[in-house]
Design an enzyme around this catalytic site. Sequence first.
Site, PDB file in Angstrom:
ATOM      1  N   CYS A  83      -3.300  24.949  12.859  1.00 20.79           N
ATOM      2  CA  CYS A  83      -2.825  23.801  13.624  1.00 20.79           C
ATOM      3  C   CYS A  83      -3.856  22.558  13.695  1.00 20.79           C
ATOM      4  O   CYS A  83      -3.666  21.454  13.631  1.00 20.79           O
ATOM      5  CB  CYS A  83      -2.779  24.394  15.298  1.00 20.79           C
ATOM      6  SG  CYS A  83      -2.277  26.015  15.318  1.00 20.79           S
ATOM      7  N   ASP A  84      -5.109  22.958  13.694  1.00 17.20           N
ATOM      8  CA  ASP A  84      -6.171  21.871  13.923  1.00 17.20           C
ATOM      9  C   ASP A  84      -6.832  21.639  12.714  1.00 17.20           C
ATOM     10  O   ASP A  84      -7.808  20.581  12.831  1.00 17.20           O
ATOM     11  CB  ASP A  84      -7.063  22.311  15.025  1.00 17.20           C
ATOM     12  CG  ASP A  84      -6.360  22.501  16.502  1.00 17.20           C
ATOM     13  OD1 ASP A  84      -5.133  21.918  16.611  1.00 17.20           O
ATOM     14  OD2 ASP A  84      -6.653  23.779  16.992  1.00 17.20           O
ATOM     15  N   CYS A 105      -6.860  27.769  16.053  1.00 14.24           N
ATOM     16  CA  CYS A 105      -5.953  27.908  15.133  1.00 14.24           C
ATOM     17  C   CYS A 105      -6.340  27.000  14.040  1.00 14.24           C
ATOM     18  O   CYS A 105      -6.183  25.786  14.092  1.00 14.24           O
ATOM     19  CB  CYS A 105      -4.633  27.704  15.707  1.00 14.24           C
ATOM     20  SG  CYS A 105      -3.156  27.504  14.625  1.00 14.24           S
TER      21      CYS A 105
END
Length: 305
Positions: free
Chosen positions: A134-135, A131
């Site tokens: 997200c990261d 992701c």
Amino acid sequence: MFDAAVIGGGPAGITAAMYLVRSGCSVILFESLTMGGQILTTDSLENYPGMPRGIKGWELADLFAAHLDGLSLERKTSAVLGIEGSAGAFSLRTSDGEVQARSVVICSGASHRPLGVDGEARLRGRGVSYCAICDGNFFRGRPVAVVGGGNSALEEALYLSKIVSHLYLIHRRDQFRGAEIYQKRVLETPNIEPVLSATVEELHGASDLESITVRDLKTGTLRNLTVDGLFIFVGMQANTDFVPAGVQMERGFIVTDTEMRTSVPGIFAAGDVRAKLCRQVVTAAGDGATAAQAAFLFLEELNAK
Ligand code: NAP
């Protein structure tokens, strides 16, 4: 006993729940995490009709969820673990106990598939990610690699290219498979280096990812790339752990007819969890509306018996 249990709070589930409530059905909607589904891990959407200037993923997720506000339905933040029973009398085993429903609409979506190479599981969360939204920020100003050649890989590579120093985009074929518009943008982005006809063979790093071994499929030679992050986008697998054995599947996805009926009467499926050609927000919402209508007709037939 609810008329319908809808499993999943992404575009398919939200649409199915909305249509069922508007048809006068009693509905319980299960979402194990946050409403919105995969849109929440998408930076922006450019192909959702009616949004000609595009829309941020979180913004569209909020709008979808807001559509349920004020509607009379029960919403549960719990996971469905199993489904027993048959048409008109299903029992759903959930993380919060048993729930009874006369029909079930499965909209549990799909998740990114692992690549299946040495070191992937050990380094997940330590450099290996599925992701970018997200990261991505953990890799600001650092070199990363993305694996895959579909729309997910291209879109996520474009998003990451604005954050990272250098990005190797590794694909096993000599041409990407994603939409032309993304291919063009990828090739025009200076810090994206396509590594075509290549596979990732092994990941290295004692505690965090340090480098990856890549094989050139044309020459067979191995090359070591120093990267702090590896983002894997090699397709999706349907979220079906709880789906009963009688429901027909094809390569892990639920088979439905054009009205979203599965092989088990009273169980319907909509969105990315089902076997189909086109996995988009707009098709998930369309599936959800169709499944709701089919479930409504199924309930009417039950009532007439
Ligand atoms: P996908 O379209 O199935 O693409 C997966 C990619 O990973 C392919 O390029 C495939 O290579 C490669 N791959 C598969 N297994 C591999 C392996 N073991 N090693 C190396 N490479 C491997 O999956 P996706 O990109 O996640 O997209 C899923 C669905 O969502 C698609 O229908 C897609 O169109 C849709 N989607 C749409 C958008 C959008 O419209 N903006 C954005 C994201 C996703 P091959 O090409 O060789 O098969």
